[in-house]
Design an enzyme around this catalytic site. Structure first.
Site, PDB file in Angstrom:
ATOM      1  N   LEU A  24       0.795  -1.240  -0.073  1.00 12.61           N
ATOM      2  CA  LEU A  24      -0.079   0.027   0.115  1.00 12.61           C
ATOM      3  C   LEU A  24       0.887   1.227   0.016  1.00 12.61           C
ATOM      4  CD1 LEU A  24      -2.402  -1.097   2.782  1.00 12.61           C
ATOM      5  CD2 LEU A  24      -3.015  -0.999   0.402  1.00 12.61           C
ATOM      6  N   ASP A  72       2.563  -2.760  13.142  1.00 17.38           N
ATOM      7  CA  ASP A  72       0.754  -2.439  12.976  1.00 17.38           C
ATOM      8  C   ASP A  72       0.092  -3.770  13.689  1.00 17.38           C
ATOM      9  OD1 ASP A  72       0.839   0.109  12.103  1.00 17.38           O
ATOM     10  OD2 ASP A  72       1.502  -0.827  10.057  1.00 17.38           O
ATOM     11  N   ARG A 139      -7.262   4.211   9.720  1.00 17.70           N
ATOM     12  CA  ARG A 139      -6.777   2.742   9.888  1.00 17.70           C
ATOM     13  C   ARG A 139      -7.406   2.485  11.201  1.00 17.70           C
ATOM     14  NH1 ARG A 139      -2.676   0.979   6.630  1.00 17.70           N
ATOM     15  NH2 ARG A 139      -2.997   1.943   4.620  1.00 17.70           N
ATOM     16  N   HIS A 169      -0.658   7.535  10.250  1.00 12.71           N
ATOM     17  CA  HIS A 169      -0.782   7.208  11.738  1.00 12.71           C
ATOM     18  C   HIS A 169      -0.540   8.158  12.734  1.00 12.71           C
ATOM     19  CE1 HIS A 169       0.035   2.853  10.255  1.00 12.71           C
ATOM     20  NE2 HIS A 169      -1.297   3.122  10.528  1.00 12.71           N
ATOM     21  N   CYS A 257       7.712   1.490  12.557  1.00  9.19           N
ATOM     22  CA  CYS A 257       6.969   0.392  12.011  1.00  9.19           C
ATOM     23  C   CYS A 257       7.713  -0.848  11.658  1.00  9.19           C
ATOM     24  CB  CYS A 257       5.934   0.949  10.697  1.00  9.19           C
ATOM     25  SG  CYS A 257       6.887   1.240   9.218  1.00  9.19           S
TER      26      CYS A 257
HETATM   27  C1  CIR Z   1       0.440   0.686   4.947  1.00  6.76           C
HETATM   28  O1  CIR Z   1      -0.055   1.548   4.276  1.00  6.76           O
HETATM   29  O2  CIR Z   1      -0.037  -0.025   5.884  1.00  6.76           O
HETATM   30  C2  CIR Z   1       1.891   0.556   4.645  1.00  6.76           C
HETATM   31  N1  CIR Z   1       2.289   0.559   3.264  1.00  6.76           N
HETATM   32  C3  CIR Z   1       2.636   1.137   5.734  1.00  6.76           C
HETATM   33  C4  CIR Z   1       2.710   0.837   7.062  1.00  6.76           C
HETATM   34  C5  CIR Z   1       3.407   1.950   7.985  1.00  6.76           C
HETATM   35  N2  CIR Z   1       2.968   1.405   9.206  1.00  6.76           N
HETATM   36  C6  CIR Z   1       3.379   2.456  10.452  1.00  6.76           C
HETATM   37  O3  CIR Z   1       4.061   3.337  10.138  1.00  6.76           O
HETATM   38  N3  CIR Z   1       3.196   1.843  11.540  1.00  6.76           N
END
Ligand code: CIR
Length: 270
Positions: A24, A72, A139, A169, A257
């Site tokens: 994503l 996450d 989210r 986030h 993350c």
């Molecule tokens: C997303 O859109 O879920 C991932 N491409 C990126 C998630 C990043 N997560 C975070 O910063 N905790």
């Protein structure tokens, strides 16, 4: 007795799949290169190990293009307690099972105490001592925050909901560089949120500057935020390490993350 702040003892990371090319990402023009992402996550893991953190890596899952963004999938609240999330993006739900198993293998009790419609990403949870700040973002839903707050209360932690806008986030907008020092993105609306917790605030106007990772006396900063790194390096007792995360940033990823951090018994960590 309240937990003391300390560096993580262990960290769980997850390998980058070839399908990372389809992770994503908000910049629809970006092309994502799994090899470059792998090199950057490897440097990240080496940086954690150099500080003395034991790093365990889970295998990638090709069916989960975003699986390297492991933060996450869970909220670690103590050396032996974790809360598994239900991530807000449907394509990320399958990431949680193997993480839960790995945490159980590390002897953490894992709770999955939520109704099936609620959503929460670990990137929306920022710990400040005995309080969890929970971001309400695209989210993470209000009932997702309620589920986590109920779990937190059982662990003796309070919860504070924070609106998140203009970012993926809460931790895209604010993180801790040290237990008494928050780094906050200018214009995020969070600039005044930390003083009531007795914290100092460094306001940055570098978009990748607000997601830093405090690891005891060391703080990791994205190489895309050189001014934030320079200002943090001026903090007495703080060592700053800059890492190239350019490929991960293209997929809206950042420092926090890329790992789940587990504190030493009786401590909390960022
Ligand atoms: C997303 O859109 O879920 C991932 N491409 C990126 C998630 C990043 N997560 C975070 O910063 N905790």
């Amino acid at each position: 007795m309240p937990a003391l702040y300390g560096p993580p003892q262990k960290a769980l990371v997850r390998a980058v799949p070839d399908s990372f090319a389809k992770a994503l990402h908000s910049d629809q023009g970006a092309r994502l290169d799994p090899e470059r992402a792998r090199a950057q996550t490897a440097a990240y893991a080496r940086a954690l190990e150099a500080i003395g953190i034991e790093v365990q890596s889970l295998p990638a899952d090709e069916a989960c293009p975003d699986c390297c963004f492991i933060e996450d999938t869970a909220v670690i609240v103590a050396a032996d307690q974790a809360y598994l999330t239900r991530p807000g993006a449907p394509s990320r739900l399958a990431e949680v099972g193997p993480v839960g198993k790995a945490l159980a293998d590390l002897e953490l009790w894992t709770d999955w105490d939520h109704a099936c419609k609620t959503r929460l990403d670990g990137g929306d949870v920022l710990r400040l001592g005995d309080c969890l700040m929970i971001g309400l973002s695209d989210r993470s839903t209000a009932n997702g925050a309620d589920d986590l707050a109920r779990f937190a209360a059982k662990q003796g932690l309070s919860a504070r909901r924070m609106p998140v806008s203009g970012a993926l986030h809460l931790k895209s907008l604010a993180t801790l560089a040290a237990p008494d020092l928050a780094v906050v993105l200018a214009g995020s609306g969070l600039e005044d949120s930390f003083a009531p917790h007795g914290m100092r605030v460094l306001i940055t106007d570098e978009p990748q500057g607000a997601n830093v990772l405090a690891l005891g006396k060391t703080v990791l900063v994205s190489a895309a935020a050189p001014e934030t790194a320079r200002r943090l390096a001026a903090e007495p007792g703080l060592a700053v390490l800059s890492l190239d995360l350019s490929e991960l940033h293209k997929a809206d990823g950042a420092l926090t993350c890329l790992s789940l951090r587990i504190p030493a018994p009786g401590q909390w960590c960022c």
